[in-house]
Design an enzyme around this catalytic site. Structure first.
Site, PDB file in Angstrom:
ATOM      1  N   LYS A 113     -55.976  27.970 -52.480  1.00 12.94           N
ATOM      2  CA  LYS A 113     -54.901  26.970 -52.526  1.00 12.94           C
ATOM      3  C   LYS A 113     -54.536  26.619 -53.972  1.00 12.94           C
ATOM      4  O   LYS A 113     -55.429  26.479 -54.815  1.00 12.94           O
ATOM      5  CB  LYS A 113     -55.401  25.708 -51.805  1.00 12.94           C
ATOM      6  CG  LYS A 113     -54.385  24.599 -51.678  1.00 12.94           C
ATOM      7  CD  LYS A 113     -54.990  23.348 -51.036  1.00 12.94           C
ATOM      8  CE  LYS A 113     -55.565  22.416 -52.080  1.00 12.94           C
ATOM      9  NZ  LYS A 113     -55.319  20.983 -51.872  1.00 12.94           N
ATOM     10  N   LYS A 138     -65.798  20.480 -50.985  1.00  9.13           N
ATOM     11  CA  LYS A 138     -66.021  19.737 -52.233  1.00  9.13           C
ATOM     12  C   LYS A 138     -67.495  19.397 -52.473  1.00  9.13           C
ATOM     13  O   LYS A 138     -67.873  19.067 -53.592  1.00  9.13           O
ATOM     14  CB  LYS A 138     -65.148  18.479 -52.293  1.00  9.13           C
ATOM     15  CG  LYS A 138     -63.661  18.812 -52.391  1.00  9.13           C
ATOM     16  CD  LYS A 138     -62.821  17.702 -52.990  1.00  9.13           C
ATOM     17  CE  LYS A 138     -61.409  18.223 -53.240  1.00  9.13           C
ATOM     18  NZ  LYS A 138     -60.464  17.257 -53.759  1.00  9.13           N
ATOM     19  N   LYS A 186     -54.322  20.863 -57.946  1.00  9.16           N
ATOM     20  CA  LYS A 186     -54.218  20.080 -59.171  1.00  9.16           C
ATOM     21  C   LYS A 186     -55.420  20.272 -60.072  1.00  9.16           C
ATOM     22  O   LYS A 186     -55.333  20.341 -61.263  1.00  9.16           O
ATOM     23  CB  LYS A 186     -54.176  18.593 -58.790  1.00  9.16           C
ATOM     24  CG  LYS A 186     -52.829  17.969 -58.842  1.00  9.16           C
ATOM     25  CD  LYS A 186     -52.990  16.472 -58.803  1.00  9.16           C
ATOM     26  CE  LYS A 186     -52.533  15.900 -57.485  1.00  9.16           C
ATOM     27  NZ  LYS A 186     -53.545  15.280 -56.680  1.00  9.16           N
TER      28      LYS A 186
HETATM   29  P1  ATP Z   1     -57.067  17.963 -55.939  1.00  9.09           P
HETATM   30  O1  ATP Z   1     -57.062  19.319 -56.607  1.00  9.09           O
HETATM   31  O2  ATP Z   1     -57.297  16.829 -56.897  1.00  9.09           O
HETATM   32  O3  ATP Z   1     -57.926  17.910 -54.717  1.00  9.09           O
HETATM   33  P2  ATP Z   1     -54.599  18.560 -54.621  1.00  9.09           P
HETATM   34  O4  ATP Z   1     -53.727  19.425 -55.497  1.00  9.09           O
HETATM   35  O5  ATP Z   1     -55.280  19.224 -53.488  1.00  9.09           O
HETATM   36  O6  ATP Z   1     -55.600  17.729 -55.496  1.00  9.09           O
HETATM   37  P3  ATP Z   1     -53.838  16.118 -53.296  1.00  9.09           P
HETATM   38  O7  ATP Z   1     -53.530  14.927 -54.115  1.00  9.09           O
HETATM   39  O8  ATP Z   1     -55.160  16.193 -52.636  1.00  9.09           O
HETATM   40  O9  ATP Z   1     -53.640  17.432 -54.151  1.00  9.09           O
HETATM   41  O10 ATP Z   1     -52.725  16.325 -52.196  1.00  9.09           O
HETATM   42  C1  ATP Z   1     -51.484  15.690 -52.190  1.00  9.09           C
HETATM   43  C2  ATP Z   1     -50.619  16.287 -51.111  1.00  9.09           C
HETATM   44  O11 ATP Z   1     -50.209  17.604 -51.472  1.00  9.09           O
HETATM   45  C3  ATP Z   1     -51.322  16.439 -49.750  1.00  9.09           C
HETATM   46  O12 ATP Z   1     -50.395  16.149 -48.732  1.00  9.09           O
HETATM   47  C4  ATP Z   1     -51.692  17.879 -49.702  1.00  9.09           C
HETATM   48  O13 ATP Z   1     -51.800  18.375 -48.388  1.00  9.09           O
HETATM   49  C5  ATP Z   1     -50.525  18.516 -50.417  1.00  9.09           C
HETATM   50  N1  ATP Z   1     -50.921  19.768 -51.042  1.00  9.09           N
HETATM   51  C6  ATP Z   1     -51.878  19.924 -51.980  1.00  9.09           C
HETATM   52  N2  ATP Z   1     -51.958  21.199 -52.371  1.00  9.09           N
HETATM   53  C7  ATP Z   1     -51.030  21.878 -51.628  1.00  9.09           C
HETATM   54  C8  ATP Z   1     -50.624  23.243 -51.569  1.00  9.09           C
HETATM   55  N3  ATP Z   1     -51.200  24.133 -52.338  1.00  9.09           N
HETATM   56  N4  ATP Z   1     -49.649  23.580 -50.719  1.00  9.09           N
HETATM   57  C9  ATP Z   1     -49.028  22.647 -49.928  1.00  9.09           C
HETATM   58  N5  ATP Z   1     -49.367  21.342 -49.949  1.00  9.09           N
HETATM   59  C10 ATP Z   1     -50.351  20.956 -50.786  1.00  9.09           C
END
Ligand code: ATP
Ligand code: LTN
Length: 326
Positions: free
Chosen positions: A192, A111, A195
Site C-alpha cells: 500500500k 503494525k 504516509k
Molecule cells: P500511516 O502510514 O501513518 O498509517 P496512511 O497513509 O495509511 O498512514 P491514514 O491516515 O491511516 O493513512 O489513512 C487516511 C485515509 O486514507 C483512510 O481512509 C485510508 O483508508 C486511506 N488510505 C490510506 N492509504 C491509502 C491508499 N494507499 N489507497 C487508498 N486509500 C488509502
C-alpha cells in the site's frame, strides 16, 4: 439529511492514496450529506511518533483539506483531541468489545508484527475509531479499503450496544471508491502507498514538487509486457497507474485501456504524470493561501464548539442508558 464522516491521521504530508481513498470521496459527496471531517491526532500517538510535529501537521492537514476542495460551509472540520467525548465514549465501548475481535484486526497485526513493545492504544485503536463514528450517528464513512475492517467492527460494536441497552446508535456503512480502493506504492506495487513509508520514491505526497511527482511516476515499477492492461495480479504496477489515471480523469478502467491500447509505457506514464501534476499544482497554490491565512483558526473554533455539543449529547444519552449515577 444523512451524515458522512471521516478522519485522517496527522502523521505526515498526505499521499495520493489518502487523497483518492478518502478526501476525494468527501469532496464528491459533500453536497449530498451533512459532512464531518477531522484530524485523527489521538490515533496518531498509537505508534511512536517522536519525529512528528503534531501541531504543525494538524494545521497543514486542515489547509490541505480546504485546498483539495473541502468546503468549510458544507463540512464541520475539527481536531479529534479537542473533543474529549470521543475518548470518554471509547472507554465505554471498550467494555462492549471483545479481546478476540480486536486481535483479528489486520492493521493491528501488521503494525505490531515483529515488535516487542507496542502500545495498548494500538490494540484498542479500532474502538476509538468506532467512537469517532457513532458518537455523531454517521451513516457513511468514506475510507480506503484498508480501513474497511475497522468500519465493520464499528458496526458490530454499535449493533451490540443497541441490543444490550436499547436503540442508541446509527449503524454506519463504509463508502469505498471503485478505482481508489487501494493505491499502491510506485516502487513496490504489492504494498500500500503509505504516509509512513520509508522509500520516498514509491510515495507521492500532495505537496511534492511537480518535477518530483513526474520523476516518481516515470520511474514507477511496471513489467516487461508493454501492454496497458488492468491485471492486478500479474501487472500490479500498470494496474496501479491505471487506477490513478482513472480516478483523476473520471474514466473507467476499460476506457483507459482502450485509450492507451497502442501506447508504450513511456507515453502512458507521461499522461498519468500530466493529469496528476495538473490537479496537484492547483491544490498546492490553494494550500499556500490557506496555510498563510487566518481562516483555519476560525473554522476549527466553530468545528470544536459544534462537535463538542453534539458529542456531549450522545455521550450523556449513553451514560443514561447504562444507568450511571447522574
Ligand atoms: P500511516 O502510514 O501513518 O498509517 P496512511 O497513509 O495509511 O498512514 P491514514 O491516515 O491511516 O493513512 O489513512 C487516511 C485515509 O486514507 C483512510 O481512509 C485510508 O483508508 C486511506 N488510505 C490510506 N492509504 C491509502 C491508499 N494507499 N489507497 C487508498 N486509500 C488509502
Ligand atoms: N483509522 C483511520 C483514521 C480514522 C478514521 C476515524 C477514519 C480515525 N477515526 C473515523 C474514519 C472514521 C486511519 O488511520 N486511516
Amino acid at each position: 439529511m444523512k451524515r458522512m464522516l471521516t478522519g485522517l491521521q496527522p502523521t505526515g504530508v498526505i499521499t495520493l492514496g489518502n487523497y483518492i481513498g478518502a478526501i476525494k470521496q468527501m469532496v464528491k459527496y459533500q453536497d449530498e450529506y451533512e459532512s464531518f471531517l477531522f484530524v485523527a491526532d489521538l490515533h496518531a500517538i498509537t505508534v511512536p511518533n517522536s519525529n512528528i510535529n503534531l501541531k504543525e501537521n494538524t494545521r497543514s492537514l486542515i489547509a490541505l483539506y480546504l485546498a483539495c476542495g473541502i468546503d468549510p460551509k458544507k463540512n464541520t472540520i475539527f481536531v479529534q483531541s479537542q473533543n474529549e467525548y470521543h475518548a470518554n465514549l471509547s472507554w465505554i465501548l471498550e467494555c462492549n468489545t471483545y479481546f478476540g475481535e480486536l486481535s483479528r484486526m489486520h492493521q493491528f497485526k501488521e503494525k505490531s508484527k515483529g515488535k516487542e513493545n507496542f502500545t495498548a492504544g494500538l490494540f484498542t485503536y479500532p474502538v476509538l475509531m468506532a467512537s469517532d463514528i457513532i458518537i455523531y450517528d454517521a451513516d457513511y464513512v468514506p475510507v480506503g479499503i484498508d480501513q474497511k475492517q475497522h468500519v465493520e467492527i464499528a458496526r458490530d460494536i454499535a449493533i451490540r450496544f443497541n441490543k444490550k441497552y436499547g436503540d442508541t446508535f446509527i449503524i454506519p456503512e463504509p463508502i469505498i471508491s471503485e478505482t481508489g480502493t487501494k493505491i499502491m506504492d510506485l516502487i513496490d506495487p504489492t504494498k500500500k502507498m503509505s504516509k509512513s513509508s520509508e522509500n520516498q520514491n514509491g510515495v507521492i505526497r500532495l505537496l511534492d514538487e511537480p518535477e518530483t511527482i513526474r520523476k516518481k511516476i516515470m520511474r514507477a515499477t511496471t513489467d516487461s509486457e508493454m501492454l496497458v492492461k488492468f491485471d492486478e495480479e500479474n501487472k500490479p504496477g500498470i494496474s496501479n497507474l491505471i487506477n490513478i489515471y482513472s480516478s483523476f480523469t473520471g474514466k473507467t478502467v476499460s476506457e483507459v485501456e482502450e485509450q492507451f491500447k497502442d501506447s508504450n509505457y513511456g507515453t502512458f506514464k507521461k499522461a498519468v504524470a500530466d493529469v496528476v501534476v495538473s490537479e496537484l499544482e492547483k491544490i498546492q497554490i490553494k494550500y499556500n493561501e490557506y496555510i498563510n491565512g487566518t481562516e483555519i483558526d476560525q473554522i476549527l473554533k466553530e468545528g470544536r464548539e459544534k462537535t463538542r455539543m453534539y458529542a456531549k449529547a450522545k455521550y450523556d444519552a449513553v451514560k443514561r442508558k447504562i444507568g450511571f449515577y447522574e
